[in-house]
Design an enzyme around this catalytic site. Sequence first.
Site, PDB file in Angstrom:
ATOM      1  N   ASP A 125       5.472  -4.844   6.159  1.00 42.05           N
ATOM      2  CA  ASP A 125       5.933  -6.175   6.554  1.00 42.05           C
ATOM      3  C   ASP A 125       5.998  -7.167   5.387  1.00 42.05           C
ATOM      4  O   ASP A 125       6.986  -7.886   5.227  1.00 42.05           O
ATOM      5  CB  ASP A 125       4.941  -6.747   7.579  1.00 42.05           C
ATOM      6  CG  ASP A 125       5.586  -6.876   8.931  1.00 42.05           C
ATOM      7  OD1 ASP A 125       6.818  -6.823   9.000  1.00 42.05           O
ATOM      8  OD2 ASP A 125       4.841  -7.046   9.914  1.00 42.05           O
ATOM      9  N   ASP A 178       2.401  -0.573  11.799  1.00 39.39           N
ATOM     10  CA  ASP A 178       2.296  -1.913  12.385  1.00 39.39           C
ATOM     11  C   ASP A 178       3.540  -2.772  12.149  1.00 39.39           C
ATOM     12  O   ASP A 178       3.467  -3.988  12.214  1.00 39.39           O
ATOM     13  CB  ASP A 178       1.054  -2.627  11.832  1.00 39.39           C
ATOM     14  CG  ASP A 178       1.120  -2.812  10.313  1.00 39.39           C
ATOM     15  OD1 ASP A 178       1.960  -2.167   9.669  1.00 39.39           O
ATOM     16  OD2 ASP A 178       0.333  -3.609   9.786  1.00 39.39           O
ATOM     17  N   ARG A 235     -26.288  13.734  16.518  1.00 40.26           N
ATOM     18  CA  ARG A 235     -26.120  12.375  16.013  1.00 40.26           C
ATOM     19  C   ARG A 235     -24.878  11.710  16.609  1.00 40.26           C
ATOM     20  O   ARG A 235     -24.029  12.367  17.208  1.00 40.26           O
ATOM     21  CB  ARG A 235     -25.926  12.409  14.486  1.00 40.26           C
ATOM     22  CG  ARG A 235     -27.195  12.596  13.715  1.00 40.26           C
ATOM     23  CD  ARG A 235     -26.889  12.653  12.223  1.00 40.26           C
ATOM     24  NE  ARG A 235     -28.102  12.788  11.444  1.00 40.26           N
ATOM     25  CZ  ARG A 235     -28.184  13.430  10.287  1.00 40.26           C
ATOM     26  NH1 ARG A 235     -27.118  14.020   9.786  1.00 40.26           N
ATOM     27  NH2 ARG A 235     -29.317  13.490   9.638  1.00 40.26           N
ATOM     28  N   HIS A 295      -9.646   5.182   1.169  1.00 40.24           N
ATOM     29  CA  HIS A 295      -8.322   5.532   0.635  1.00 40.24           C
ATOM     30  C   HIS A 295      -7.963   7.001   0.773  1.00 40.24           C
ATOM     31  O   HIS A 295      -6.806   7.371   0.511  1.00 40.24           O
ATOM     32  CB  HIS A 295      -8.222   5.103  -0.831  1.00 40.24           C
ATOM     33  CG  HIS A 295      -8.116   3.618  -0.972  1.00 40.24           C
ATOM     34  ND1 HIS A 295      -9.148   2.835  -1.393  1.00 40.24           N
ATOM     35  CD2 HIS A 295      -7.101   2.773  -0.687  1.00 40.24           C
ATOM     36  CE1 HIS A 295      -8.777   1.559  -1.389  1.00 40.24           C
ATOM     37  NE2 HIS A 295      -7.540   1.499  -0.962  1.00 40.24           N
ATOM     38  N   ILE A 353       0.899   3.428   6.302  1.00 42.34           N
ATOM     39  CA  ILE A 353       0.153   4.317   7.205  1.00 42.34           C
ATOM     40  C   ILE A 353      -0.213   3.606   8.511  1.00 42.34           C
ATOM     41  O   ILE A 353      -0.602   4.252   9.480  1.00 42.34           O
ATOM     42  CB  ILE A 353      -1.131   4.872   6.543  1.00 42.34           C
ATOM     43  CG1 ILE A 353      -2.122   3.747   6.197  1.00 42.34           C
ATOM     44  CG2 ILE A 353      -0.798   5.713   5.325  1.00 42.34           C
ATOM     45  CD1 ILE A 353      -3.529   4.242   5.893  1.00 42.34           C
ATOM     46  N   ASP A 354      -0.101   2.268   8.536  1.00 39.90           N
ATOM     47  CA  ASP A 354      -0.613   1.495   9.683  1.00 39.90           C
ATOM     48  C   ASP A 354       0.271   1.523  10.934  1.00 39.90           C
ATOM     49  O   ASP A 354      -0.188   1.164  12.017  1.00 39.90           O
ATOM     50  CB  ASP A 354      -0.812   0.029   9.284  1.00 39.90           C
ATOM     51  CG  ASP A 354      -1.934  -0.155   8.279  1.00 39.90           C
ATOM     52  OD1 ASP A 354      -2.708   0.798   8.075  1.00 39.90           O
ATOM     53  OD2 ASP A 354      -2.035  -1.248   7.695  1.00 39.90           O
ATOM     54  N   ARG A 378       1.034  -5.130  -5.149  1.00 41.62           N
ATOM     55  CA  ARG A 378       1.205  -6.313  -4.302  1.00 41.62           C
ATOM     56  C   ARG A 378       1.284  -7.452  -5.315  1.00 41.62           C
ATOM     57  O   ARG A 378       0.280  -7.778  -5.937  1.00 41.62           O
ATOM     58  CB  ARG A 378       0.012  -6.488  -3.368  1.00 41.62           C
ATOM     59  CG  ARG A 378      -0.117  -5.354  -2.345  1.00 41.62           C
ATOM     60  CD  ARG A 378      -1.257  -5.630  -1.370  1.00 41.62           C
ATOM     61  NE  ARG A 378      -1.272  -4.667  -0.281  1.00 41.62           N
ATOM     62  CZ  ARG A 378      -2.061  -3.590  -0.247  1.00 41.62           C
ATOM     63  NH1 ARG A 378      -2.892  -3.351  -1.225  1.00 41.62           N
ATOM     64  NH2 ARG A 378      -2.023  -2.768   0.792  1.00 41.62           N
ATOM     65  N   SER A 379       2.476  -8.006  -5.523  1.00 45.66           N
ATOM     66  CA  SER A 379       2.700  -8.916  -6.656  1.00 45.66           C
ATOM     67  C   SER A 379       2.525 -10.387  -6.286  1.00 45.66           C
ATOM     68  O   SER A 379       3.378 -10.977  -5.618  1.00 45.66           O
ATOM     69  CB  SER A 379       4.121  -8.693  -7.201  1.00 45.66           C
ATOM     70  OG  SER A 379       4.443  -9.682  -8.147  1.00 45.66           O
ATOM     71  N   SER A 410       6.258  -6.564   2.240  1.00 43.44           N
ATOM     72  CA  SER A 410       7.322  -6.179   1.314  1.00 43.44           C
ATOM     73  C   SER A 410       8.688  -6.605   1.867  1.00 43.44           C
ATOM     74  O   SER A 410       9.577  -7.015   1.122  1.00 43.44           O
ATOM     75  CB  SER A 410       7.308  -4.667   1.094  1.00 43.44           C
ATOM     76  OG  SER A 410       6.016  -4.260   0.731  1.00 43.44           O
ATOM     77  N   GLY A 460       0.832  -1.206   0.000  1.00 39.60           N
ATOM     78  CA  GLY A 460       0.000   0.000   0.000  1.00 39.60           C
ATOM     79  C   GLY A 460       0.863   1.252   0.000  1.00 39.60           C
ATOM     80  O   GLY A 460       1.863   1.313   0.708  1.00 39.60           O
ATOM     81  N   GLU A 475     -10.891  -0.521  10.566  1.00 37.82           N
ATOM     82  CA  GLU A 475     -11.291  -1.398   9.466  1.00 37.82           C
ATOM     83  C   GLU A 475     -10.889  -2.833   9.831  1.00 37.82           C
ATOM     84  O   GLU A 475      -9.969  -3.066  10.548  1.00 37.82           O
ATOM     85  CB  GLU A 475     -10.499  -0.914   8.244  1.00 37.82           C
ATOM     86  CG  GLU A 475     -10.463  -1.821   7.105  1.00 37.82           C
ATOM     87  CD  GLU A 475      -9.249  -1.527   6.211  1.00 37.82           C
ATOM     88  OE1 GLU A 475      -8.280  -0.904   6.681  1.00 37.82           O
ATOM     89  OE2 GLU A 475      -9.302  -1.938   5.069  1.00 37.82           O
ATOM     90  N   GLU A 484     -16.146   8.583  22.032  1.00 39.61           N
ATOM     91  CA  GLU A 484     -16.817   7.882  23.136  1.00 39.61           C
ATOM     92  C   GLU A 484     -16.303   6.448  23.240  1.00 39.61           C
ATOM     93  O   GLU A 484     -16.255   5.867  24.319  1.00 39.61           O
ATOM     94  CB  GLU A 484     -18.347   7.830  22.906  1.00 39.61           C
ATOM     95  CG  GLU A 484     -19.117   9.012  23.440  1.00 39.61           C
ATOM     96  CD  GLU A 484     -18.634  10.334  22.888  1.00 39.61           C
ATOM     97  OE1 GLU A 484     -18.515  10.450  21.658  1.00 39.61           O
ATOM     98  OE2 GLU A 484     -18.361  11.245  23.689  1.00 39.61           O
TER      99      GLU A 484
HETATM  100  O1  F6P Z   1      -1.492  -1.342   4.781  1.00 41.96           O
HETATM  101  C1  F6P Z   1      -2.051  -0.134   4.460  1.00 41.96           C
HETATM  102  C2  F6P Z   1      -3.543  -0.265   4.212  1.00 41.96           C
HETATM  103  O2  F6P Z   1      -4.051   1.003   3.861  1.00 41.96           O
HETATM  104  C3  F6P Z   1      -4.333  -0.865   5.357  1.00 41.96           C
HETATM  105  O3  F6P Z   1      -4.641   0.057   6.370  1.00 41.96           O
HETATM  106  C4  F6P Z   1      -5.549  -1.355   4.644  1.00 41.96           C
HETATM  107  O4  F6P Z   1      -6.142  -2.402   5.373  1.00 41.96           O
HETATM  108  C5  F6P Z   1      -4.995  -1.834   3.340  1.00 41.96           C
HETATM  109  O5  F6P Z   1      -3.776  -1.136   3.136  1.00 41.96           O
HETATM  110  C6  F6P Z   1      -5.916  -1.578   2.173  1.00 41.96           C
HETATM  111  O6  F6P Z   1      -5.273  -1.929   1.012  1.00 41.96           O
HETATM  112  P1  F6P Z   1      -5.793  -1.741  -0.477  1.00 41.96           P
HETATM  113  O7  F6P Z   1      -4.806  -0.884  -1.158  1.00 41.96           O
HETATM  114  O8  F6P Z   1      -5.794  -3.110  -1.047  1.00 41.96           O
HETATM  115  O9  F6P Z   1      -7.141  -1.136  -0.399  1.00 41.96           O
END
Ligand code: F6P
Length: 324
Positions: free
Chosen positions: A106, A132, A165, A254, A129-130, A75-76, A108, A14, A226, A190
Site C-alpha cells: 500500500d 492487506d 507446553r 523475518h 506477505i501481509d 522504505r525511502s 509503495s 518489505g 505482530e 486454541e
Molecule cells: O509488510 C510486511 C511486513 O513483513 C509486516 O508483516 C511487518 O510488520 C513489517 O513488514 C516488518 O517490516 P521490517 O522490514 O521493517 O521489519
Amino acid sequence: MGNVKTIAVLTSGGDAPGMNAAIRAVVRAGIHYGFKVLGIRKGFEGLIHGDIQEMTARTVGDIIHRGGTILQTTRSPLFKTEEGLHKAMSMAKVFGIDAIVVIGGDGSFRGALDLCRLGMNVIGIPGTIDNDIACTDYTIGYDTAMNTVQDAIDKIRDTAYSHERCSVLEVMGRHAGYIAVNVSISGGAEAVVLPERTLDIDVDVIKPIIEGRNRGKKHYLVIVAEGVEGKAIEIAKEITDKTGIEARATILGHIQRGGSPTVHDRVMASMMGAKAVETLRDGNSNRIIAFKDNQVVDLDIEEALKMQKTLPEELIELSKMLSL
Ligand code: F6P
C-alpha cells in the site's frame, strides 16, 4: 497516456517471496512486446539516485525460485518529501523512463500515485506477505509466508506435545491478521490474537486452554499477530500464571519473509507481471494489478487506494469452532 517505449521496474517496502518472479515476468513480457526495460535498484531511493540499469532476458535468468528481490528494496523517507519526489521525476527523465512498474504494498502504491500526479505513467503490482491490500484478494508472497509459518508450527507442536507446553507464536502482520487467522486454522490453534479485534484474554485465550486441558489435550497453540511489541511474551507469561501450564513464546520474525516462493506465488507473480506490461501495451496506465474473482484484472490506482478490506469474520469463527 503517451507513447510508452521504456518501462522501469522497482520493488519497494518489505520484500516478499515471489517478487523475483514478478520482476522476471515484467522484464520478459516487456521484451516480448518490444519495450526497453530498466531495473531500478533499492526502490524509490534508487530512482532518486539514478541506481538504474537495463534488464535483459538473461539478467532475470535463474531467479524465479529465489526469495527476496534481486533489485533490492527500501522504505525511502526522502521520497516522501516534495524534494525527493521531484528528484525522482527528474532522474526518470534522465533515463528516458516512460512508465514505472512498482512491486510492493500500500505504502509503495501511494508513492506510485504521487509520481502519477506529476505525470509519470505507473502500474502497481501487489507484493507483500501481509495480503492487506484492499483492492486485491491476493498479494505476492502471502502463500509462501503462510507455508513457512505452518512448517514452524508443525515443528513446535512436536516439542510442545513432549513437554505438555503451550506455544505462543508471534507471526507477522503489523496491522493485518490475514496470516495469523489462516495459520490458526491450518495449525489447529486454541486461540488467535488479531490486530483487528480487541481481546479479552481470560475469555478468548485462557478459557479455551483450560477447557482443552480438561478434555485431555496435551499441547496448546496460541497465534499472536505482530503488533504490540513483546505481546507474545506477555501473553505467554499470563497463560503460565493463570493456568499453571508452561507457556513459551516464539517470535518467527523475518524468517517469514524469506525462502523459495511456492508454486502459487510464482504463478501469481508471473501472471501479474505480464498483466502489468500488457496494460501498458494496451495504452493504459495508472492502474493497480489485482486478483479479483479468480481473475487478474487492472484497476484505477486512485479508486483502488480508496478501497477497504476487512478480515473475513467466518474465518475467525471457523478457527474458534474447530479448536475443541
Ligand atoms: O509488510 C510486511 C511486513 O513483513 C509486516 O508483516 C511487518 O510488520 C513489517 O513488514 C516488518 O517490516 P521490517 O522490514 O521493517 O521489519
